[in-house]
Design a protein around this motif. Structure first.
Motif, PDB file in Angstrom:
ATOM      1  N   THR A  77      -3.574   1.238   6.130  1.00 52.11           N
ATOM      2  CA  THR A  77      -3.772  -0.015   5.640  1.00 52.11           C
ATOM      3  C   THR A  77      -4.910  -0.528   5.257  1.00 52.11           C
ATOM      4  O   THR A  77      -6.084  -0.353   5.911  1.00 52.11           O
ATOM      5  CB  THR A  77      -3.034  -1.094   6.534  1.00 52.11           C
ATOM      6  N   LEU A  78      -5.205  -0.832   4.020  1.00 51.55           N
ATOM      7  CA  LEU A  78      -6.603  -1.689   3.594  1.00 51.55           C
ATOM      8  C   LEU A  78      -6.761  -2.794   4.272  1.00 51.55           C
ATOM      9  O   LEU A  78      -5.971  -3.790   4.245  1.00 51.55           O
ATOM     10  CB  LEU A  78      -6.664  -1.653   2.166  1.00 51.55           C
ATOM     11  N   LYS A  79      -7.778  -3.085   5.155  1.00 48.66           N
ATOM     12  CA  LYS A  79      -8.291  -4.283   5.606  1.00 48.66           C
ATOM     13  C   LYS A  79      -9.666  -4.866   5.085  1.00 48.66           C
ATOM     14  O   LYS A  79     -10.254  -3.985   4.357  1.00 48.66           O
ATOM     15  CB  LYS A  79      -8.411  -4.358   6.920  1.00 48.66           C
ATOM     16  N   PHE A  80      -9.989  -5.992   5.263  1.00 47.95           N
ATOM     17  CA  PHE A  80     -11.385  -6.648   4.754  1.00 47.95           C
ATOM     18  C   PHE A  80     -11.959  -7.385   5.970  1.00 47.95           C
ATOM     19  O   PHE A  80     -11.575  -7.917   6.708  1.00 47.95           O
ATOM     20  CB  PHE A  80     -11.044  -7.114   3.503  1.00 47.95           C
ATOM     21  N   TYR A 105       0.883  -1.175  -0.141  1.00 48.64           N
ATOM     22  CA  TYR A 105       0.193   0.010  -0.022  1.00 48.64           C
ATOM     23  C   TYR A 105       0.745   1.108   0.026  1.00 48.64           C
ATOM     24  O   TYR A 105       0.560   2.163  -0.677  1.00 48.64           O
ATOM     25  CB  TYR A 105      -0.931  -0.219   1.385  1.00 48.64           C
ATOM     26  N   LYS A 159      -7.098  -1.748  -4.105  1.00 49.03           N
ATOM     27  CA  LYS A 159      -8.614  -2.450  -4.254  1.00 49.03           C
ATOM     28  C   LYS A 159      -8.623  -3.155  -5.571  1.00 49.03           C
ATOM     29  O   LYS A 159      -9.180  -4.632  -5.453  1.00 49.03           O
ATOM     30  CB  LYS A 159      -9.406  -1.286  -4.601  1.00 49.03           C
ATOM     31  N   ILE A 164     -14.175  -3.701   2.277  1.00 44.75           N
ATOM     32  CA  ILE A 164     -12.790  -3.097   2.379  1.00 44.75           C
ATOM     33  C   ILE A 164     -12.849  -1.926   3.036  1.00 44.75           C
ATOM     34  O   ILE A 164     -13.727  -0.878   2.727  1.00 44.75           O
ATOM     35  CB  ILE A 164     -12.228  -3.111   0.863  1.00 44.75           C
ATOM     36  N   TYR A 165     -12.045  -1.519   3.985  1.00 47.15           N
ATOM     37  CA  TYR A 165     -11.786  -0.374   4.517  1.00 47.15           C
ATOM     38  C   TYR A 165     -10.483   0.063   5.076  1.00 47.15           C
ATOM     39  O   TYR A 165      -9.432  -1.011   4.953  1.00 47.15           O
ATOM     40  CB  TYR A 165     -12.862  -0.467   5.955  1.00 47.15           C
ATOM     41  N   LYS A 166     -10.272   1.018   5.457  1.00 46.84           N
ATOM     42  CA  LYS A 166      -8.839   1.611   5.880  1.00 46.84           C
ATOM     43  C   LYS A 166      -8.519   1.669   7.209  1.00 46.84           C
ATOM     44  O   LYS A 166      -9.523   2.453   7.940  1.00 46.84           O
ATOM     45  CB  LYS A 166      -8.571   2.738   5.101  1.00 46.84           C
ATOM     46  N   GLU A 222      -4.215   3.652  -3.619  1.00 49.29           N
ATOM     47  CA  GLU A 222      -5.244   2.938  -2.815  1.00 49.29           C
ATOM     48  C   GLU A 222      -6.139   2.304  -4.032  1.00 49.29           C
ATOM     49  O   GLU A 222      -6.607   1.139  -3.523  1.00 49.29           O
ATOM     50  CB  GLU A 222      -6.319   3.967  -2.019  1.00 49.29           C
ATOM     51  N   GLU A 261     -17.178  -0.607   0.003  1.00 48.17           N
ATOM     52  CA  GLU A 261     -15.880  -0.036   0.387  1.00 48.17           C
ATOM     53  C   GLU A 261     -16.618   1.027   1.224  1.00 48.17           C
ATOM     54  O   GLU A 261     -15.920   2.235   1.641  1.00 48.17           O
ATOM     55  CB  GLU A 261     -14.967   0.670  -0.544  1.00 48.17           C
TER      56      GLU A 261
END
Length: 177
Positions: free
Chosen positions: A141-144, A20, A29, A135-137, A25, A122
């Protein structure tokens, strides 16, 4: 066996955070969608010649996906991207619908109910609203997170490995004893 889980853990947790910092971003994704698809199986009648992604609510994101997927395949198939501000296109027959606005989740879930369409959002609370993957930040960091019940009701098979890599499981399906 332990090594396998460690590699999978690194693949979905540490590497996305590291990567990332090097890419934007929107690119991340797109990479997440490709990675998710490795652990999801669609029914045989949905295989086809192309892998189809519909983006609802964000034209810039759809354009970025087009650019990325010119060079990247999903499940060894060319990727087609369809975009629209608000309307789900049933004729396009997407494998994945990516939603960027919360108010689009409920109508989309009604339109795709019991169909083999992976709904990814998102938006804050997207998994609680019924999106299969959100998906969220968090801390840059992007997480899910995964809504297990939505996946269970969709006619898609999700590998337990993807579930283990998720930050949260929302609305888990309990096995009957």
């Amino acid at each position: 066996m332990v090594v396998r889980y460690f590699v999978f853990f690194i693949y979905f947790t540490v590497l996305p955070g590291f990567t990332y910092a090097q890419v934007d971003e929107m690119t991340m994704k797109a990479i997440f969608i490709e990675r998710f698809s490795r652990f999801i199986e669609w029914p045989a009648d949905r295989q086809g010649d192309f892998f189809r992604i519909q983006v609802l609510g964000d034209k810039k994101l759809a354009q970025k996906f087009r650019k990325i997927y010119k060079k990247l395949e999903i499940k060894n198939k060319t990727v087609l991207i369809h975009e629209h501000e608000k309307v789900y296109n049933t004729d396009f027959r997407p494998h994945v619908v990516y939603i960027t606005e919360k108010e689009l989740i409920s109508p989309l879930l009604k339109a795709t109910e019991k169909k083999p369409v992976l709904v990814i959002s998102e938006v804050p609370g997207g998994a609680r609203e019924g999106a299969m993957i959100n998906i969220y930040k968090k801390e840059s960091t992007l997480k899910f997170e995964i809504n297990e019940r939505s996946m269970y009701n969709s006619n898609l098979y999700i590998s337990y490995r993807l579930k283990k890599a998720a930050q949260h499981i929302v609305d888990p399906v309990r096995e009957k004893k």
